[in-house]
Scaffold this motif. Structure first.
Motif, PDB file in Angstrom:
ATOM      1  N   MET A  57       0.835  -1.212   0.000  1.00  0.00           N
ATOM      2  CA  MET A  57       0.000   0.000   0.000  1.00  0.00           C
ATOM      3  C   MET A  57       0.865   1.256   0.000  1.00  0.00           C
ATOM      4  SD  MET A  57      -2.729  -1.554  -0.321  1.00  0.00           S
ATOM      5  CE  MET A  57      -3.706  -0.073  -0.507  1.00  0.00           C
ATOM      6  N   ASN A  58       1.967   1.173  -0.704  1.00  0.00           N
ATOM      7  CA  ASN A  58       2.907   2.293  -0.800  1.00  0.00           C
ATOM      8  C   ASN A  58       3.339   2.441  -2.254  1.00  0.00           C
ATOM      9  OD1 ASN A  58       4.572   4.377   0.055  1.00  0.00           O
ATOM     10  ND2 ASN A  58       6.297   3.020   0.462  1.00  0.00           N
ATOM     11  N   LEU A  59       3.248   3.670  -2.777  1.00  0.00           N
ATOM     12  CA  LEU A  59       3.694   3.944  -4.143  1.00  0.00           C
ATOM     13  C   LEU A  59       4.986   4.746  -4.084  1.00  0.00           C
ATOM     14  CD1 LEU A  59       0.354   5.006  -5.889  1.00  0.00           C
ATOM     15  CD2 LEU A  59       1.378   2.721  -5.737  1.00  0.00           C
ATOM     16  N   GLY A  60       5.918   4.414  -4.956  1.00  0.00           N
ATOM     17  CA  GLY A  60       7.163   5.164  -5.044  1.00  0.00           C
ATOM     18  C   GLY A  60       7.043   6.299  -6.044  1.00  0.00           C
ATOM     19  N   VAL A  61       7.727   7.393  -5.761  1.00  0.00           N
ATOM     20  CA  VAL A  61       7.770   8.538  -6.677  1.00  0.00           C
ATOM     21  C   VAL A  61       9.224   8.951  -6.854  1.00  0.00           C
ATOM     22  CG1 VAL A  61       7.002  10.887  -7.160  1.00  0.00           C
ATOM     23  CG2 VAL A  61       5.534   9.351  -5.827  1.00  0.00           C
ATOM     24  N   LEU A  62       9.683   8.935  -8.091  1.00  0.00           N
ATOM     25  CA  LEU A  62      11.019   9.419  -8.427  1.00  0.00           C
ATOM     26  C   LEU A  62      10.847  10.757  -9.132  1.00  0.00           C
ATOM     27  CD1 LEU A  62      13.882   7.381 -10.138  1.00  0.00           C
ATOM     28  CD2 LEU A  62      13.453   9.767 -10.641  1.00  0.00           C
ATOM     29  N   SER A  63      11.458  11.813  -8.590  1.00  0.00           N
ATOM     30  CA  SER A  63      11.248  13.151  -9.150  1.00  0.00           C
ATOM     31  C   SER A  63      12.575  13.855  -9.394  1.00  0.00           C
ATOM     32  CB  SER A  63      10.386  13.993  -8.207  1.00  0.00           C
ATOM     33  OG  SER A  63      10.150  15.273  -8.761  1.00  0.00           O
ATOM     34  N   TYR A  64      12.593  14.611 -10.493  1.00  0.00           N
ATOM     35  CA  TYR A  64      13.738  15.450 -10.829  1.00  0.00           C
ATOM     36  C   TYR A  64      13.325  16.911 -10.767  1.00  0.00           C
ATOM     37  CZ  TYR A  64      17.273  17.832 -13.650  1.00  0.00           C
ATOM     38  OH  TYR A  64      18.236  18.699 -14.092  1.00  0.00           O
ATOM     39  N   SER A  65      14.140  17.741 -10.134  1.00  0.00           N
ATOM     40  CA  SER A  65      13.965  19.194 -10.113  1.00  0.00           C
ATOM     41  C   SER A  65      12.623  19.624  -9.539  1.00  0.00           C
ATOM     42  CB  SER A  65      14.132  19.764 -11.521  1.00  0.00           C
ATOM     43  OG  SER A  65      14.290  21.165 -11.483  1.00  0.00           O
ATOM     44  N   LEU A  66      12.419  19.346  -8.266  1.00  0.00           N
ATOM     45  CA  LEU A  66      11.173  19.709  -7.595  1.00  0.00           C
ATOM     46  C   LEU A  66      10.862  21.206  -7.600  1.00  0.00           C
ATOM     47  CD1 LEU A  66      11.031  17.286  -4.541  1.00  0.00           C
ATOM     48  CD2 LEU A  66       9.478  17.388  -6.477  1.00  0.00           C
ATOM     49  N   PRO A  67      11.855  22.116  -7.547  1.00  0.00           N
ATOM     50  CA  PRO A  67      11.502  23.537  -7.527  1.00  0.00           C
ATOM     51  C   PRO A  67      10.766  24.040  -8.771  1.00  0.00           C
ATOM     52  CG  PRO A  67      13.760  23.220  -6.758  1.00  0.00           C
ATOM     53  CD  PRO A  67      13.294  21.915  -7.329  1.00  0.00           C
ATOM     54  N   VAL A  68      10.798  23.297  -9.867  1.00  0.00           N
ATOM     55  CA  VAL A  68      10.092  23.708 -11.080  1.00  0.00           C
ATOM     56  C   VAL A  68       8.586  23.590 -10.858  1.00  0.00           C
ATOM     57  CG1 VAL A  68       9.713  23.179 -13.521  1.00  0.00           C
ATOM     58  CG2 VAL A  68      12.022  23.066 -12.550  1.00  0.00           C
ATOM     59  N   HIS A  69       7.838  24.599 -11.291  1.00  0.00           N
ATOM     60  CA  HIS A  69       6.395  24.682 -11.033  1.00  0.00           C
ATOM     61  C   HIS A  69       5.648  23.414 -11.428  1.00  0.00           C
ATOM     62  CE1 HIS A  69       2.300  26.267 -10.992  1.00  0.00           C
ATOM     63  NE2 HIS A  69       2.166  25.847 -12.236  1.00  0.00           N
ATOM     64  N   GLY A  70       5.860  22.945 -12.656  1.00  0.00           N
ATOM     65  CA  GLY A  70       5.121  21.788 -13.135  1.00  0.00           C
ATOM     66  C   GLY A  70       5.374  20.544 -12.301  1.00  0.00           C
ATOM     67  N   SER A  71       6.641  20.284 -11.962  1.00  0.00           N
ATOM     68  CA  SER A  71       6.982  19.100 -11.171  1.00  0.00           C
ATOM     69  C   SER A  71       6.319  19.139  -9.804  1.00  0.00           C
ATOM     70  CB  SER A  71       8.510  19.005 -11.008  1.00  0.00           C
ATOM     71  OG  SER A  71       9.145  18.853 -12.261  1.00  0.00           O
ATOM     72  N   THR A  72       6.306  20.310  -9.187  1.00  0.00           N
ATOM     73  CA  THR A  72       5.688  20.447  -7.869  1.00  0.00           C
ATOM     74  C   THR A  72       4.200  20.161  -7.920  1.00  0.00           C
ATOM     75  OG1 THR A  72       7.329  22.120  -7.258  1.00  0.00           O
ATOM     76  CG2 THR A  72       5.342  22.009  -5.921  1.00  0.00           C
TER      77      THR A  72
END
Length: 330
Positions: A57-72
């Motif tokens: 019951m856990n999903l992983g999230v891999l993210s690049y460049s969180l400060p960018v508006h769209g990614s956030t």
């Protein structure tokens, strides 16, 4: 669950489908079940559900460049949709999209026993690495501006750039200049391609774009100083709203008016865009929907459903005060 089924007038299996996010439930039935859940204050026992389904019951999230508006904004949509479906999320961010960094981040998430992974790294260099992976869990990517596919959520950034360019041409501007996004981003490539395609369709000249190294207001401000030096420029498409704000700031400081001297269009429709001075004409993209679609599709894959084509999310042009017809002497 028995009480919810009785109150909603459906079977326990239907309740299970609704709470697990399955798509094969009619909207009327789903609404009745969700209303019953709300009335009875039904909460799923995550530990019991994990034991019954053999899932973490856990999903992983891999993210690049969180400060960018769209990614956030996409990350917010992922977290909210996961929570709505009874899942927690584990986030790993990376500062580079080289194969080693991506592989190490995925290994970290797999070590947390996630049931599936959402990858928010819409970079040209990341796509071939991710497409070549063979993971033990399903994976759904965010590939902004890429063609629709069954493994990634996409947005039609190219169409958005065409809509913005066409808007400026229809106002009477002879051509449109472009302040491009940084290299390596799928969005930069798609928006540049859409801008060029619309100019070509209208048989208008395409001047070299102003290049940037990031998505910041400062990059737009520096481009705005160069735009100010060329009085022939009357219309500009910025690759995002932050850069559009920088362009407007630079022009204002030099005594040029927006839209009187230069019309400016942004991209993304960030929440502040309507409050720029003047309000910013921009291309609206629903980043929250990206997150919801990514999780919904991932849960379908986790449940063993076949991978279906995910339609590209369509943009929309929001016209505000930063665009107008060029001055008569132009």
């Amino acid at each position: 669950m028995i009480d919810v089924a009785r109150l909603a007038g459906v079977s326990q299996q239907t309740v299970s489908r609704v709470v697990n996010g399955h798509s094969n439930v009619g909207p009327d039935v789903r609404e009745r079940v969700e209303r019953a859940i709300s009335q009875l204050r039904y909460n799923r026992n995550s530990a019991a559900r994990a034991l019954a389904t053999n899932r973490s019951m856990n999903l992983g999230v891999l993210s690049y460049s969180l400060p960018v508006h769209g990614s956030t904004m996409v990350l917010f949509g992922v977290a909210e949709e996961a929570r709505r479906n009874g899942y927690a999320t584990s986030l790993v961010s990376i500062s580079d999209v080289d194969p080693g960094s991506i592989r190490a981040a995925l290994d970290t998430l797999l070590g947390d026993s996630v049931d599936g992974i959402v990858v928010l790294a819409p970079m040209s260099a990341a796509a071939p690495v991710l497409n070549g992976l063979d993971l033990a869990v399903p994976i759904v990517c965010f590939e902004q501006g890429a063609p629709a596919s069954s493994h990634a959520v996409t947005m039609d950034d190219g169409l958005g750039a065409r809509l913005a360019t066409r808007h400026l041409l229809d106002l009477g501007h002879r051509t449109v200049w472009h302040v491009a996004g940084p290299r390596g981003w799928m969005a930069s490539d798609a928006r540049r391609a859409g801008w060029l395609a619309e100019l070509a369709a209208a048989q208008r000249p395409a001047h070299p774009e102003f290049t940037t190294t990031d998505w910041t207001v400062e990059s737009g401000y520096r481009a705005g100083l160069h735009i100010n030096d060329d009085p022939s420029i009357t219309a500009v498409l910025a690759a995002n709203d932050s850069m559009a704000l920088g362009i407007m700031k630079a022009l204002s400081e030099r005594g040029r008016s927006v839209p009187g001297d230069v019309s400016v269009v942004g991209f993304d429709d960030m929440s502040e865009a309507a409050y720029f001075q003047p309000g910013l004409t921009t291309v609206r993209l629903d980043f929250d929907q990206v997150g919801r679609l990514a999780v919904d599709h991932l849960l379908q894959l986790i449940g063993g459903e076949p991978a279906e084509m995910i339609p590209a999310i369509a943009p929309g042009l929001i016209v505000r005060g930063s665009t107008s017809a060029p001055r008569p002497h132009d």
